[in-house]
Design an enzyme around this catalytic site. Structure first.
Site, PDB file in Angstrom:
ATOM      1  N   PRO A   2      10.613  -1.409   1.638  1.00 55.50           N
ATOM      2  CA  PRO A   2      11.635  -0.369   1.491  1.00 55.50           C
ATOM      3  C   PRO A   2      11.185   0.715   0.368  1.00 55.50           C
ATOM      4  CG  PRO A   2      12.579  -2.327   1.761  1.00 55.50           C
ATOM      5  CD  PRO A   2      11.374  -2.782   1.526  1.00 55.50           C
ATOM      6  N   GLU A   3      11.213   1.929   0.740  1.00 61.32           N
ATOM      7  CA  GLU A   3      10.788   2.812  -0.518  1.00 61.32           C
ATOM      8  C   GLU A   3      12.372   3.679  -0.642  1.00 61.32           C
ATOM      9  OE1 GLU A   3       7.672   5.391   0.507  1.00 61.32           O
ATOM     10  OE2 GLU A   3       6.514   3.689   1.383  1.00 61.32           O
ATOM     11  N   ARG A 109      10.013 -12.753   1.620  1.00 66.59           N
ATOM     12  CA  ARG A 109       8.987 -12.903   0.741  1.00 66.59           C
ATOM     13  C   ARG A 109       9.259 -12.951  -0.464  1.00 66.59           C
ATOM     14  NH1 ARG A 109       5.112  -7.681   3.003  1.00 66.59           N
ATOM     15  NH2 ARG A 109       5.480  -8.259   5.308  1.00 66.59           N
ATOM     16  N   LYS A 150      -5.877  16.258 -16.400  1.00 73.00           N
ATOM     17  CA  LYS A 150      -6.139  14.871 -15.453  1.00 73.00           C
ATOM     18  C   LYS A 150      -7.195  15.032 -14.327  1.00 73.00           C
ATOM     19  CE  LYS A 150      -2.070  12.322 -16.792  1.00 73.00           C
ATOM     20  NZ  LYS A 150      -1.536  13.106 -17.823  1.00 73.00           N
TER      21      LYS A 150
END
Length: 269
Positions: A2-3, A109, A150
């Protein structure tokens, strides 16, 4: 996994059933998920849930005494039951309300989390997080400043929770495709106009996904048991070898930062 949109949809799904209700008791059947479940969770008993908010992928059940932090991990889900029922194998935590309803946490899980934080404190898991992607603080000016100096693949960069929270693997791939930016481009190579386009696209993709009820994954469905529908709109994620919906070239797949990444080598530069 799930995001952010799925977690936000879960928040919206359970809030009408929990906010303003008093907690009768909590039943913890599994002492350890991703981390040990703290005994202090018992502090929520007798407390009224004042509101439910979200920070990154954490749901925060706020009471006068403290906050319960819930993370769905890789396979966790929440259900609101109208009345108690016998738990199944992976039902690890039940939150019993005085109105008879039950908030049930299922996690095959066991990589999620239930944590406790006293009122007025900030839990360690919430420290050092970047801004929320749908808030004004996540802006083109902000991202350009963070990217200065970066050299890292742009997909890895936007998935870094210290830069911005909640842009997970699915939505990073989709946003980069819609913005026309290759996921392997170095951050130092993007110009301000491209950063602005990417920020706007991330906001659009996440907003659209939340509106559609989250992405349907095999381990996720909404609080009412209905699946999300954004998966019907995915254009590149999980579609390696299929034609690009824009140009017809085959969608490519490669690992970037240990994550499967999907893109069109023609549309994304």
């Amino acid at each position: 996994m799930p995001e952010l949109p799925e977690v936000e949809v879960s928040r919206m799904g359970i809030s009408p059933h929990l906010v303003g209700e008093k907690v009768k008791s909590i039943a913890v059947r599994t002492p350890k998920l991703r981390w040990d479940i703290p005994f202090e969770l018992k502090n929520i008993e007798g407390q009224v849930i004042r509101k439910i908010t979200r920070r990154a992928k954490y749901l925060l059940l706020e009471t006068d005494k403290g906050v319960v932090l819930i993370h769905l991990g890789m396979s966790g889900s929440l259900r609101v039951l109208d009345a108690p029922s016998a738990p199944e194998k992976h039902d690890h935590v039940d939150l019993y309300l005085c109105n008879g309803k039950v908030l049930r946490y299922n996690d095959p899980r066991r990589f999620g989390a239930w944590l406790w934080c006293e009122t007025g404190q900030e839990h360690a898991v919430l420290q050092h997080l970047g801004p929320e992607p749908l808030e004004d603080a996540f802006s083109p000016a902000y991202i350009v400043e963070k990217a200065a100096g970066k050299r890292v693949a742009v997909k890895q960069f936007i998935m870094d929770n210290k830069i911005v929270v909640g842009v997970g693997n699915i939505y990073a791939s989709e946003s980069l495709f819609m913005a026309g930016i290759s996921p392997s481009r170095q951050t130092s190579d993007l110009n301000p106009e491209e950063w602005e386009r990417l920020v706007d696209t991330i906001k659009h993709v996440l907003t659209r996904s939340i509106q559609q009820g989250g992405t349907t994954l095999k381990d996720f469905s909404q609080a009412d048991g209905k699946p999300g529908y954004f998966a019907q709109e995915l254009q590149v994620y999980g579609k390696a070898g299929e034609p690009c919906p824009v140009c017809g070239a085959l969608i490519q797949e490669q690992k970037i930062g240990q994550r499967n990444t999907f893109f069109c080598s023609v549309c994304q530069r």
